[in-house]
Design a protein around this motif. Structure first.
Motif, mmCIF file in Angstrom:
data_model
loop_
_atom_site.group_PDB
_atom_site.id
_atom_site.type_symbol
_atom_site.label_atom_id
_atom_site.label_comp_id
_atom_site.label_asym_id
_atom_site.label_seq_id
_atom_site.Cartn_x
_atom_site.Cartn_y
_atom_site.Cartn_z
ATOM 1 N N GLU A 60 0.810 -1.066 0.079
ATOM 2 C CA GLU A 60 -0.029 -0.039 -0.155
ATOM 3 C C GLU A 60 0.726 1.239 0.126
ATOM 4 O OE1 GLU A 60 -3.141 0.084 -0.683
ATOM 5 O OE2 GLU A 60 -3.038 2.189 -0.527
ATOM 6 N N ALA A 61 1.944 1.176 0.682
ATOM 7 C CA ALA A 61 2.792 2.360 0.667
ATOM 8 C C ALA A 61 3.542 2.670 -0.656
ATOM 9 C CB ALA A 61 3.950 2.328 1.878
ATOM 10 N N VAL A 62 3.862 1.545 -1.380
ATOM 11 C CA VAL A 62 4.394 1.781 -2.674
ATOM 12 C C VAL A 62 3.171 2.278 -3.696
ATOM 13 C CG1 VAL A 62 5.501 0.523 -4.567
ATOM 14 C CG2 VAL A 62 6.237 0.110 -2.047
ATOM 15 N N LEU A 63 2.239 1.824 -3.600
ATOM 16 C CA LEU A 63 1.094 2.377 -4.224
ATOM 17 C C LEU A 63 0.906 3.687 -4.038
ATOM 18 C CD1 LEU A 63 -1.375 -0.906 -4.455
ATOM 19 C CD2 LEU A 63 -0.078 0.112 -6.443
ATOM 20 N N VAL A 64 0.680 4.322 -2.812
ATOM 21 C CA VAL A 64 0.404 5.389 -2.642
ATOM 22 C C VAL A 64 1.532 6.433 -2.992
ATOM 23 C CG1 VAL A 64 0.338 7.215 -0.589
ATOM 24 C CG2 VAL A 64 -1.015 5.000 -0.308
ATOM 25 N N ARG A 67 1.295 6.898 -6.823
ATOM 26 C CA ARG A 67 -0.032 7.690 -7.014
ATOM 27 C C ARG A 67 0.679 9.324 -6.799
ATOM 28 N NH1 ARG A 67 -3.564 4.430 -3.835
ATOM 29 N NH2 ARG A 67 -3.874 2.709 -5.155
ATOM 30 N N SER A 68 1.363 9.397 -5.838
ATOM 31 C CA SER A 68 1.871 10.810 -5.520
ATOM 32 C C SER A 68 3.084 11.110 -6.269
ATOM 33 C CB SER A 68 2.377 10.652 -3.948
ATOM 34 O OG SER A 68 1.280 9.953 -3.290
ATOM 35 N N GLY A 69 3.515 10.360 -7.144
ATOM 36 C CA GLY A 69 4.294 10.900 -8.140
ATOM 37 C C GLY A 69 5.960 10.037 -7.992
ATOM 38 N N TYR A 70 5.947 9.451 -7.034
ATOM 39 C CA TYR A 70 7.224 8.627 -6.886
ATOM 40 C C TYR A 70 7.343 7.610 -7.950
ATOM 41 C CZ TYR A 70 7.408 9.601 -1.646
ATOM 42 O OH TYR A 70 7.309 10.042 -0.366
ATOM 43 N N GLU A 87 4.199 -6.822 -6.268
ATOM 44 C CA GLU A 87 2.752 -6.887 -6.704
ATOM 45 C C GLU A 87 2.400 -5.442 -6.824
ATOM 46 O OE1 GLU A 87 0.412 -8.505 -3.457
ATOM 47 O OE2 GLU A 87 1.611 -10.395 -3.638
ATOM 48 N N ALA A 88 2.927 -4.389 -6.095
ATOM 49 C CA ALA A 88 2.512 -2.879 -6.467
ATOM 50 C C ALA A 88 2.939 -2.449 -7.608
ATOM 51 C CB ALA A 88 3.343 -2.103 -5.133
ATOM 52 N N ILE A 89 4.351 -3.016 -8.107
ATOM 53 C CA ILE A 89 4.842 -2.586 -9.502
ATOM 54 C C ILE A 89 4.006 -2.997 -10.506
ATOM 55 C CG2 ILE A 89 6.637 -2.932 -11.199
ATOM 56 C CD1 ILE A 89 8.544 -3.256 -8.577
ATOM 57 N N THR A 262 5.351 4.643 5.695
ATOM 58 C CA THR A 262 4.280 4.112 5.659
ATOM 59 C C THR A 262 2.856 4.697 5.672
ATOM 60 O OG1 THR A 262 4.412 3.207 7.863
ATOM 61 C CG2 THR A 262 5.480 1.768 6.101
ATOM 62 N N ASN A 263 2.931 5.823 6.660
ATOM 63 C CA ASN A 263 2.064 6.872 6.697
ATOM 64 C C ASN A 263 1.692 7.487 5.423
ATOM 65 O OD1 ASN A 263 0.551 9.111 7.409
ATOM 66 N ND2 ASN A 263 1.339 9.241 9.460
ATOM 67 N N PRO A 264 0.614 7.429 4.923
ATOM 68 C CA PRO A 264 0.324 8.116 3.486
ATOM 69 C C PRO A 264 0.355 9.599 3.753
ATOM 70 C CG PRO A 264 -1.586 6.763 4.122
ATOM 71 C CD PRO A 264 -0.626 6.560 5.342
#
Ligand code: NAP
Length: 314
Positions: A60-64, A67-70, A87-89, A262-264
């Protein structure tokens, strides 16, 4: 027809996923790059993933972050979350060539001629055909033999760049790789933040044309560092947080920086640093905070012991 109401949640989920994927691709942040000594351009800023409490949280951290541009993620076999990141990739839908994925081989990965097999397994966990930057995680065990095998992985296209991590612990290890190997490391990962700016290592890396990538860039979330009055004053004058000022300082020093979160809210906050700049005076004030106070205090001997006992995902 009467079953149509049961279709709505599925349709909504489908649309949500599509929108999520498009968002992941659409959010653009102009992240500067560092030109490495092999000619590749690495995004100077990325997400660290050490100490994620579970695979679900890591994914979830990687997906957030995406989405934030990382577009740069730092992991390691030893973090036991490569499969979640894989999985996130995959789920993000972002074209692989737009991402920069870094991972690290643990000493047990390079023992007894295991290196190439370990790299193959890493690729499987990350669900990718190649790793952008592969580090030797610790200068422990037979790292010279491992490096020669890692060079073969570069030749076969499974890895694009090689790096050394924590080789500030041993001059002998540093020179064994940097002076003697065919492929030079593009980067060295070391602990570095305003309270331990690692001036000696900085000079050494510069003289060899090796990029400095900073772990514990926020002092591992150290409260004193994040409440430092000098940093707070600078933060207030820019309407930013102290964490943002610290990350911005890393960027302006020319380091590669991979804050872990990990905190969005932190994930989003940490990337919102490309819309302002620290002045020369502010950079001087940040540099004056250096007291070479490290937060990771294991001795080289203790690291060797930890390397032997660490439990890894398959
Ligand atoms: P760090 O980035 O200095 O700090 C991470 C901690 O700071 C987490 O507790 C995080 O909280 C908190 N944090 C993040 N953003 C924040 C913000 N804006 N405000 C307040 N607190 C914030 O330490 P790190 O994650 O250990 O280091 C960075 C990365 O370097 C690692 O994730 C890893 O990828 C790499 N690393 C490499 C090595 C090595 O041996 N090569 C060693 C250590 C780390 P939450 O988690 O609650 O969001």
């Amino acid at each position: 027809m009467k079953n149509i109401k049961y279709c709505f949640p599925l349709i909504a989920l489908f649309l949500f996923n599509i929108i999520g994927q498009v968002n992941a691709q659409e959010k653009k942040v102009n992240i500067p790059t560092i030109k490495l000594n092999n000619g590749l351009e690495m995004p100077q800023f990325g997400l660290g993933t050490f100490n994620t409490p579970s695979n679900e949280v890591a994914k979830e951290a990687v997906l957030v972050a995406f989405r934030s541009g990382y577009r740069h993620v730092d992991t390691a076999h030893a973090y036991n979350n490569e499969s979640a990141i894989g999985e996130a990739i995959k789920e993000s839908g972002i074209p692989r060539e737009e991402l920069w994925i870094t991972s690290k081989l643990w000493p047990s990965d390079y023992a007894n001629g295991n290196t190439l097999e370990s790299i193959n397994k890493m690729l499987e966990r990350l669900q990718t055909d190649y790793i952008d930057l592969l580090y030797i995680h610790q200068p422990v065990g037979n790292y010279e033999e491992a490096w020669i095998e890692m060079e073969k992985a570069v030749a076969s296209g499974k890895v694009r760049s090689l790096g050394i991590s924590n080789f500030d612990a041993t001059d002998e290890g540093f020179h064994a790789i940097v002076d003697n190997m065919k492929i030079k490391p593009v980067a060295m990962q070391i602990e570095c933040h305003p309270y331990a700016q690692r001036k000696n290592v900085q000079e050494k890396l510069k003289s060899y044309g090796i990029a400095q990538e900073c772990w514990y860039p926020l002092g591992s979330g150290n409260k004193d560092l994040l409440a430092d009055p000098v940093i707070k004053k600078i933060a207030d004058s820019h309407g930013k947080t102290t964490a943002q000022i610290i990350i911005r300082w890393h960027i302006q020093e020319g380091f590669s920086v991979i804050p872990g979160a990990t905190n969005p809210d932190y994930i989003k906050e940490n990337i919102s640093i490309f819309d302002f700049a620290l002045s020369d005076d502010e950079m001087t004030a940040m540099r004056s905070l250096n007291k070479e106070k490290r937060f990771f205090n294991m001795t080289y001997e203790q690291v060797k012991e930890m390397a032997t006992n660490w439990v890894l995902e398959d």
